[in-house]
Design a protein around this motif. Structure first.
Motif, PDB file in Angstrom:
ATOM      1  N   ILE A   1       0.822  -1.228   0.000  1.00 13.00           N
ATOM      2  CA  ILE A   1       0.000   0.000   0.000  1.00 13.00           C
ATOM      3  C   ILE A   1       0.849   1.269   0.000  1.00 13.00           C
ATOM      4  O   ILE A   1       0.403   2.319  -0.456  1.00 13.00           O
ATOM      5  CB  ILE A   1      -0.992  -0.011   1.193  1.00 13.00           C
ATOM      6  CG1 ILE A   1      -2.101   1.041   0.998  1.00 13.00           C
ATOM      7  CG2 ILE A   1      -0.267   0.187   2.545  1.00 13.00           C
ATOM      8  CD1 ILE A   1      -3.282   0.883   1.914  1.00 13.00           C
ATOM      9  N   THR A   2       2.096   1.176   0.484  1.00 10.51           N
ATOM     10  CA  THR A   2       2.932   2.381   0.537  1.00 10.51           C
ATOM     11  C   THR A   2       3.654   2.662  -0.780  1.00 10.51           C
ATOM     12  O   THR A   2       4.310   3.689  -0.911  1.00 10.51           O
ATOM     13  CB  THR A   2       3.993   2.270   1.662  1.00 10.51           C
ATOM     14  OG1 THR A   2       4.799   1.108   1.392  1.00 10.51           O
ATOM     15  CG2 THR A   2       3.355   2.149   3.026  1.00 10.51           C
ATOM     16  N   GLY A   3       3.554   1.746  -1.743  1.00 11.81           N
ATOM     17  CA  GLY A   3       4.248   1.937  -3.015  1.00 11.81           C
ATOM     18  C   GLY A   3       3.487   2.873  -3.943  1.00 11.81           C
ATOM     19  O   GLY A   3       2.441   3.435  -3.585  1.00 11.81           O
TER      20      GLY A   3
ATOM     21  N   LEU B   1      -1.159  -3.522   4.257  1.00 10.49           N
ATOM     22  CA  LEU B   1      -0.028  -4.169   4.934  1.00 10.49           C
ATOM     23  C   LEU B   1       1.161  -3.221   4.898  1.00 10.49           C
ATOM     24  O   LEU B   1       1.527  -2.734   3.821  1.00 10.49           O
ATOM     25  CB  LEU B   1       0.322  -5.477   4.200  1.00 10.49           C
ATOM     26  CG  LEU B   1       1.457  -6.308   4.797  1.00 10.49           C
ATOM     27  CD1 LEU B   1       0.998  -6.988   6.088  1.00 10.49           C
ATOM     28  CD2 LEU B   1       1.944  -7.365   3.803  1.00 10.49           C
ATOM     29  N   VAL B   2       1.729  -2.935   6.059  1.00 14.06           N
ATOM     30  CA  VAL B   2       2.936  -2.099   6.131  1.00 14.06           C
ATOM     31  C   VAL B   2       3.977  -2.834   6.955  1.00 14.06           C
ATOM     32  O   VAL B   2       3.655  -3.764   7.696  1.00 14.06           O
ATOM     33  CB  VAL B   2       2.669  -0.719   6.788  1.00 14.06           C
ATOM     34  CG1 VAL B   2       1.856   0.183   5.880  1.00 14.06           C
ATOM     35  CG2 VAL B   2       2.003  -0.867   8.145  1.00 14.06           C
TER      36      VAL B   2
ATOM     37  N   VAL C   1      -8.766  -8.532  -2.508  1.00 18.32           N
ATOM     38  CA  VAL C   1      -7.369  -8.497  -2.074  1.00 18.32           C
ATOM     39  C   VAL C   1      -6.515  -8.081  -3.270  1.00 18.32           C
ATOM     40  O   VAL C   1      -6.625  -8.671  -4.347  1.00 18.32           O
ATOM     41  CB  VAL C   1      -6.903  -9.881  -1.563  1.00 18.32           C
ATOM     42  CG1 VAL C   1      -5.415  -9.849  -1.210  1.00 18.32           C
ATOM     43  CG2 VAL C   1      -7.733 -10.335  -0.367  1.00 18.32           C
ATOM     44  N   TYR C   2      -5.701  -7.055  -3.068  1.00 15.53           N
ATOM     45  CA  TYR C   2      -4.809  -6.564  -4.117  1.00 15.53           C
ATOM     46  C   TYR C   2      -3.379  -6.873  -3.692  1.00 15.53           C
ATOM     47  O   TYR C   2      -2.881  -6.291  -2.733  1.00 15.53           O
ATOM     48  CB  TYR C   2      -4.975  -5.050  -4.283  1.00 15.53           C
ATOM     49  CG  TYR C   2      -6.359  -4.638  -4.742  1.00 15.53           C
ATOM     50  CD1 TYR C   2      -6.619  -4.391  -6.085  1.00 15.53           C
ATOM     51  CD2 TYR C   2      -7.408  -4.490  -3.829  1.00 15.53           C
ATOM     52  CE1 TYR C   2      -7.889  -4.010  -6.516  1.00 15.53           C
ATOM     53  CE2 TYR C   2      -8.678  -4.113  -4.261  1.00 15.53           C
ATOM     54  CZ  TYR C   2      -8.908  -3.881  -5.604  1.00 15.53           C
ATOM     55  OH  TYR C   2     -10.160  -3.508  -6.029  1.00 15.53           O
ATOM     56  N   ASN C   3      -2.713  -7.793  -4.392  1.00 15.69           N
ATOM     57  CA  ASN C   3      -1.348  -8.124  -3.994  1.00 15.69           C
ATOM     58  C   ASN C   3      -0.337  -7.332  -4.826  1.00 15.69           C
ATOM     59  O   ASN C   3       0.051  -7.738  -5.928  1.00 15.69           O
ATOM     60  CB  ASN C   3      -1.060  -9.621  -4.130  1.00 15.69           C
ATOM     61  CG  ASN C   3       0.335  -9.921  -3.581  1.00 15.69           C
ATOM     62  OD1 ASN C   3       0.721  -9.395  -2.526  1.00 15.69           O
ATOM     63  ND2 ASN C   3       1.120 -10.685  -4.306  1.00 15.69           N
ATOM     64  N   LEU C   4       0.085  -6.211  -4.271  1.00 17.48           N
ATOM     65  CA  LEU C   4       1.026  -5.317  -4.958  1.00 17.48           C
ATOM     66  C   LEU C   4       2.408  -5.351  -4.328  1.00 17.48           C
ATOM     67  O   LEU C   4       3.359  -4.820  -4.892  1.00 17.48           O
ATOM     68  CB  LEU C   4       0.521  -3.865  -4.902  1.00 17.48           C
ATOM     69  CG  LEU C   4      -0.936  -3.592  -5.241  1.00 17.48           C
ATOM     70  CD1 LEU C   4      -1.193  -2.105  -5.270  1.00 17.48           C
ATOM     71  CD2 LEU C   4      -1.261  -4.185  -6.590  1.00 17.48           C
ATOM     72  N   ALA C   5       2.537  -5.920  -3.132  1.00 20.24           N
ATOM     73  CA  ALA C   5       3.835  -5.875  -2.442  1.00 20.24           C
ATOM     74  C   ALA C   5       4.853  -6.705  -3.201  1.00 20.24           C
ATOM     75  O   ALA C   5       4.528  -7.729  -3.798  1.00 20.24           O
ATOM     76  CB  ALA C   5       3.694  -6.399  -1.015  1.00 20.24           C
TER      77      ALA C   5
END
Ligand code: NAP
Ligand code: GDP
Length: 324
Positions: free
Chosen positions: A9-11, A31-32, A74-78
């Motif tokens: 989420i921070t990206g 998630l952080v 659910v968005y898996n970007l990490a």
């Protein structure tokens, strides 16, 4: 109210996505990796985003968060998002961008099995899974043949997404080609160029040192790509979708467009090549065919190349003028 869980989420994409989902009235959970990161990020997104501390590689923690918040989407970007960095940390890249994604799919699938509530997932896949493709443009049927640690990790996650789809999880993948914004870090070539162009335009000094400037990439505008993810996760049928512009430009063209937009006429004397920045394995031309996304998701890119360059340069000019 629908609930979304966003890893990464921070990206760049996560920040844009969090704003988009919160504006829709969705309860957004991210998630952080630390509370400090959450506090800093809170300033860049609308209020109401809830943060959960954890590493993507901590599969038990990811599963516990999914159980607690019971997300609809659910968005898996990490992940490790830099190809260059993946050569320095190939093991970590596999753990985070490969196994980490599988941990997310598994957590969603188990939660769905245990509760009977449907969980929809979208995986941020990458054109790097195609390696050095034998055809242009690339589409969803192009052979998966990665040539970088980043590409191999993403290919594993991509193939595991299909396996979980067969198992009954609604998991879509967006096969993203490069996409940029003013949130892109300077470790990526576009922002490195626009940042340097703004500095050179501001005080006439400075050098832009690059690797291979003949390589061609398909650069799009990140908010468009975030929109594609939302459409993919909400589409009735989970599937793979190439998300690209269909146009390709060389790094040299990006440099020229950025320098000219910044008003630097003698730009060639400010640009140098460093062999240390030339990658030993990469595709010379990358360009995507987004026909399937257009037909099934009604998606298309909205910001052309020259406008992407202009927006990034204008933002960096503002930053240097205000002393940042
Ligand atoms: P980004 O700005 O680099 O963001 C990556 C995010 O992943 C950050 O929030 C980062 O958190 C997080 N992360 C990294 N390692 C983690 C770990 N071990 N545990 C938890 N979180 C972790 O990437 P992006 O440009 O937004 O891209 C989003 C996704 O799309 C990525 O998976 C990327 O590979 C994929 N993709 C992007 C592009 C593109 O052109 N942007 C193209 C193809 C695919 P920290 O800040 O704490 O490190
Ligand atoms: P990537 O496609 O995800 O690796 O995104 P990058 O923005 O890091 O790189 C895009 C292309 O620019 C690659 O083909 C790089 O080899 C090329 N490139 C040339 N010079 C540089 C440089 O100084 N930095 C980066 N990051 N890439 C460069």
């Amino acid at each position: 109210m629908a609930t979304a869980f966003v890893t990464g989420i921070t990206g760049q994409d996560g920040t844009i996505l969090a704003g988009r989902l919160a504006a829709e009235g969705i309860a957004v959970h991210g998630l952080v990796r630390s509370l400090e990161e959450a506090a800093e990020h809170r300033e860049h997104v609308p209020t109401g985003v809830e943060y959960h501390v954890g590493e993507l590689t901590d599969h038990a923690r990811v599963a516990a968060i999914v159980r607690d918040i019971s997300p609809d989407e659910v968005y898996n970007l990490a992940g490790i998002s830099s190809v260059a960095f993946s050569w320095q940390e190939p093991v970590l890249t596999g753990e985070v961008s490969g196994l980490g994604a599988v941990g997310v799919f598994d957590a969603a699938w188990r939660h769905q099995e245990e509760t009977g509530r449907a969980v929809r997932v979208v995986q941020a896949s990458s054109a790097e899974i195609f390696g050095r493709p034998d055809r242009s443009p690339q589409d969803e049927s192009t052979a998966v043949r990665p040539i970088t640690p980043y590409g191999a990790a993403k290919a594993y996650a991509h193939q595991m997404a299909a396996i979980y789809r067969d198992r009954g999880l609604h998991v879509a993948t967006c096969i993203f080609f490069n996409h940029e914004s003013t949130l892109r870090p300077t470790t990526f070539v576009t922002r490195k160029i626009t940042h340097a162009a703004a500095r050179i335009a501001h005080d006439g000094t400075g050098v832009l040192t690059l690797g291979n400037t003949t390589v061609q990439r398909d650069w799009g505008w990140a908010p468009d790509y975030v929109d594609a993810m939302v459409r993919a996760v909400r589409h009735a049928t989970p599937d793979d979708f190439v998300i690209a512009t269909g146009h390709t430009h060389s790094v040299a063209e990006f440099v020229e467009a950025a320098m000219r937009h910044a008003g630097v006429d003698d730009w060639e004397r400010h640009v140098m090549t460093d062999q240390a920045l030339v990658r030993h394995a990469e595709a010379s031309e990358v360009v995507g065919d987004y026909g399937k996304a257009r037909a099934r998701l009604g998606w298309q890119p909205t910001v052309p190349f020259a406008e992407i360059v202009a927006r990034m340069v204008d933002h960096d000019l503002e930053l240097v003028r205000s002393g940042l």
